[in-house]
Motif scaffolding. Structure first.
Motif, PDB file in Angstrom:
ATOM      1  N   TRP A 127       0.970  -1.021  -0.199  1.00 11.82           N
ATOM      2  CA  TRP A 127       0.188  -0.300  -0.181  1.00 11.82           C
ATOM      3  C   TRP A 127       0.580   1.057   0.149  1.00 11.82           C
ATOM      4  CZ3 TRP A 127      -1.093  -4.591   2.026  1.00 11.82           C
ATOM      5  CH2 TRP A 127      -3.277  -4.285   1.937  1.00 11.82           C
ATOM      6  N   ALA A 128       0.317   2.201  -0.918  1.00 12.04           N
ATOM      7  CA  ALA A 128       1.467   3.824  -0.743  1.00 12.04           C
ATOM      8  C   ALA A 128       0.172   4.226  -0.310  1.00 12.04           C
ATOM      9  CB  ALA A 128       1.219   3.841  -2.131  1.00 12.04           C
ATOM     10  N   ASN A 129       0.572   5.522   0.696  1.00 13.81           N
ATOM     11  CA  ASN A 129       0.206   6.699   1.519  1.00 13.81           C
ATOM     12  C   ASN A 129       0.162   7.838   0.526  1.00 13.81           C
ATOM     13  OD1 ASN A 129      -0.668   9.379   2.546  1.00 13.81           O
ATOM     14  ND2 ASN A 129       0.312   8.652   4.016  1.00 13.81           N
ATOM     15  N   MET A 130      -1.325   8.347  -0.013  1.00 20.53           N
ATOM     16  CA  MET A 130      -0.996   8.911  -1.331  1.00 20.53           C
ATOM     17  C   MET A 130      -1.859  10.601  -0.565  1.00 20.53           C
ATOM     18  SD  MET A 130      -0.507   7.125  -3.634  1.00 20.53           S
ATOM     19  CE  MET A 130      -0.209   7.854  -5.032  1.00 20.53           C
ATOM     20  N   GLU A 236       9.339   4.972   0.741  1.00 21.57           N
ATOM     21  CA  GLU A 236       9.100   5.878   2.297  1.00 21.57           C
ATOM     22  C   GLU A 236       8.050   6.379   2.395  1.00 21.57           C
ATOM     23  OE1 GLU A 236      13.548   6.425   1.331  1.00 21.57           O
ATOM     24  OE2 GLU A 236      11.508   6.760  -0.194  1.00 21.57           O
ATOM     25  N   TYR A 237       6.742   5.826   0.669  1.00 29.39           N
ATOM     26  CA  TYR A 237       5.339   6.056   0.582  1.00 29.39           C
ATOM     27  C   TYR A 237       4.275   5.036   1.456  1.00 29.39           C
ATOM     28  CZ  TYR A 237       6.783  10.580  -1.198  1.00 29.39           C
ATOM     29  OH  TYR A 237       6.914  11.760  -1.585  1.00 29.39           O
ATOM     30  N   GLN A 238       5.598   4.127   0.791  1.00 29.97           N
ATOM     31  CA  GLN A 238       4.950   2.268   1.104  1.00 29.97           C
ATOM     32  C   GLN A 238       4.987   1.641   2.579  1.00 29.97           C
ATOM     33  OE1 GLN A 238       7.179   0.349  -1.995  1.00 29.97           O
ATOM     34  NE2 GLN A 238       6.418   2.079  -3.250  1.00 29.97           N
ATOM     35  N   LEU A 239       3.995   0.599   2.557  1.00 34.08           N
ATOM     36  CA  LEU A 239       4.281  -0.726   3.294  1.00 34.08           C
ATOM     37  C   LEU A 239       3.788  -1.865   2.374  1.00 34.08           C
ATOM     38  CD1 LEU A 239       1.553  -2.384   4.288  1.00 34.08           C
ATOM     39  CD2 LEU A 239       1.307  -0.374   6.064  1.00 34.08           C
ATOM     40  N   ARG A 240       4.520  -3.515   3.187  1.00 34.51           N
ATOM     41  CA  ARG A 240       4.296  -4.476   2.527  1.00 34.51           C
ATOM     42  C   ARG A 240       3.284  -5.390   3.466  1.00 34.51           C
ATOM     43  NH1 ARG A 240       8.709  -6.648  -2.176  1.00 34.51           N
ATOM     44  NH2 ARG A 240       7.369  -8.946  -2.500  1.00 34.51           N
ATOM     45  N   TRP A 241       3.037  -6.118   3.255  1.00 36.74           N
ATOM     46  CA  TRP A 241       1.785  -7.041   4.446  1.00 36.74           C
ATOM     47  C   TRP A 241       2.341  -8.560   3.404  1.00 36.74           C
ATOM     48  CZ3 TRP A 241       0.956  -7.197   8.809  1.00 36.74           C
ATOM     49  CH2 TRP A 241      -0.417  -8.149   9.335  1.00 36.74           C
ATOM     50  N   ARG A 242       2.797  -9.284   4.639  1.00 38.29           N
ATOM     51  CA  ARG A 242       2.589 -10.522   3.742  1.00 38.29           C
ATOM     52  C   ARG A 242       1.646 -11.884   4.863  1.00 38.29           C
ATOM     53  NH1 ARG A 242       8.051 -14.836   4.718  1.00 38.29           N
ATOM     54  NH2 ARG A 242       6.982 -16.154   4.058  1.00 38.29           N
ATOM     55  N   TRP A 243       1.213 -12.426   3.641  1.00 39.53           N
ATOM     56  CA  TRP A 243      -0.127 -12.600   4.234  1.00 39.53           C
ATOM     57  C   TRP A 243      -0.007 -14.031   4.728  1.00 39.53           C
ATOM     58  CZ3 TRP A 243      -4.414  -9.980   4.178  1.00 39.53           C
ATOM     59  CH2 TRP A 243      -4.700  -8.860   2.663  1.00 39.53           C
ATOM     60  N   SER A 244      -1.343 -14.647   5.586  1.00 37.98           N
ATOM     61  CA  SER A 244      -0.932 -16.005   6.066  1.00 37.98           C
ATOM     62  C   SER A 244      -2.204 -15.976   6.204  1.00 37.98           C
ATOM     63  CB  SER A 244      -0.942 -15.746   7.484  1.00 37.98           C
ATOM     64  OG  SER A 244      -0.827 -14.566   8.287  1.00 37.98           O
ATOM     65  N   PRO A 245      -2.607 -17.660   6.130  1.00 35.59           N
ATOM     66  CA  PRO A 245      -5.057 -17.585   6.368  1.00 35.59           C
ATOM     67  C   PRO A 245      -4.611 -16.798   7.695  1.00 35.59           C
ATOM     68  CG  PRO A 245      -3.381 -19.338   5.248  1.00 35.59           C
ATOM     69  CD  PRO A 245      -1.898 -18.489   5.980  1.00 35.59           C
TER      70      PRO A 245
END
Length: 282
Positions: A127-130, A236-245
């Motif tokens: 996701w990025a913060n616009m 610098e505007y982003q995050l990254r999420w690692r999924w799990s069930p």
């Protein structure tokens, strides 16, 4: 409930919370709504919920909408299935920075995405913060884009590979809308950059202010669109999420863009999504 920020730009993980309960508890739902306005994207792991509970929780943010191309789960039209399998066609719709459904006159307010099954490695979502992307634009760019509007299209994206009769029929159903390049959040009043993969071109760039001679508008507008779209690429505007069930993401589509990373080999990635209706951008 414990709130753990994930990056300096956006995002927080909610720990010790039952989102299915929030669908029945107005106080808890209200607290989560306030946290969403603050952090823009929220996450929770190990959530046990049925499709009906998923839909009920999502409705605490507003009425749900369906997608004209994505199948709905049985008995819950507000929950669509975003399922990838080894047999899925090699489509590349998700791995682009975008706000959801800006090809609608009124794009969604947000969404609640629940992971049913995912690859052991890969298949993350970013996701990025616009709002941050807009705030940090150079002043002369802010001045240039003030009042500019962009055309968004389903025809040129989801429907591009379809037969022409299907493509034109869908375009008649969803005519390409025009949205402001800089939109104002209807709750917080903050301004953000609204571009993304569904935007095809600027509609009101060809003016004496921006164009010196007739053909000057095309390279100038194209370069500006490319530059604006590239702002979501900035780490610098982003995050990254690692999924799990059992993990769930909730995001505010009005001020964020997201990107589903398709880096995994042929395998199953099954996600159910509830999409919350929004208002016309201004």
């Amino acid at each position: 409930m414990k709130v753990v920020p994930l990056t300096c730009a956006l995002g927080a993980e909610l720990q010790g919370v039952n989102l299915a309960e929030a669908g029945r508890n107005d106080d808890l739902a209200g607290a989560i709504n306030e946290l969403l306005l603050k952090h823009k994207v929220l996450f929770a792991r190990d959530q046990e919920m049925s499709n009906a509970e998923h839909a009920a929780f999502a409705r605490t943010f507003g009425e749900l909408e369906t997608h004209p191309l994505a199948p709905s789960t049985s008995g819950e039209p507000g929950i669509i299935q975003i399922w990838k399998t080894p047999e899925s066609p090699p489509e590349r719709y998700e791995n682009a920075w975008h706000h959801d459904a800006t090809w609608r006159e009124c794009p969604p307010m947000g969404a609640v995405l629940r992971c049913l099954e995912c690859p052991p490695v890969g298949g993350d979502t970013m996701w990025a913060n616009m709002e941050l992307a807009y705030d940090r634009l150079p002043d002369h760019i802010k001045g240039t884009i003030e009042g500019l509007r962009g055309r968004h299209s389903m025809e040129a994206t989801f429907m591009a590979a379809k037969p022409i009769d299907e493509r034109l029929a869908m375009k008649e159903r969803f005519p390409d809308p025009e949205h402001p390049i800089v939109r104002t959040h209807p709750v917080t009043g903050k301004r953000s950059l609204m571009t993304g993969a569904f935007m095809t071109h600027l509609t009101n760039y060809h003016t004496a202010r921006n164009v010196r001679f007739g053909q000057d508008w095309q390279p100038g507008a194209s370069a500006l669109v490319s530059y604006l779209i590239s702002q979501s690429f900035i780490p610098e505007y982003q995050l990254r999420w690692r999924w799990s069930p059992g993990s769930v993401a909730i995001w505010d589509n009005r001020c964020t863009q997201h990107y589903a990373v398709m880096d995994y080999p042929p395998c199953h990635r099954k996600m159910n999504r509830a999409t919350v209706q929004g208002e016309r951008p201004f």
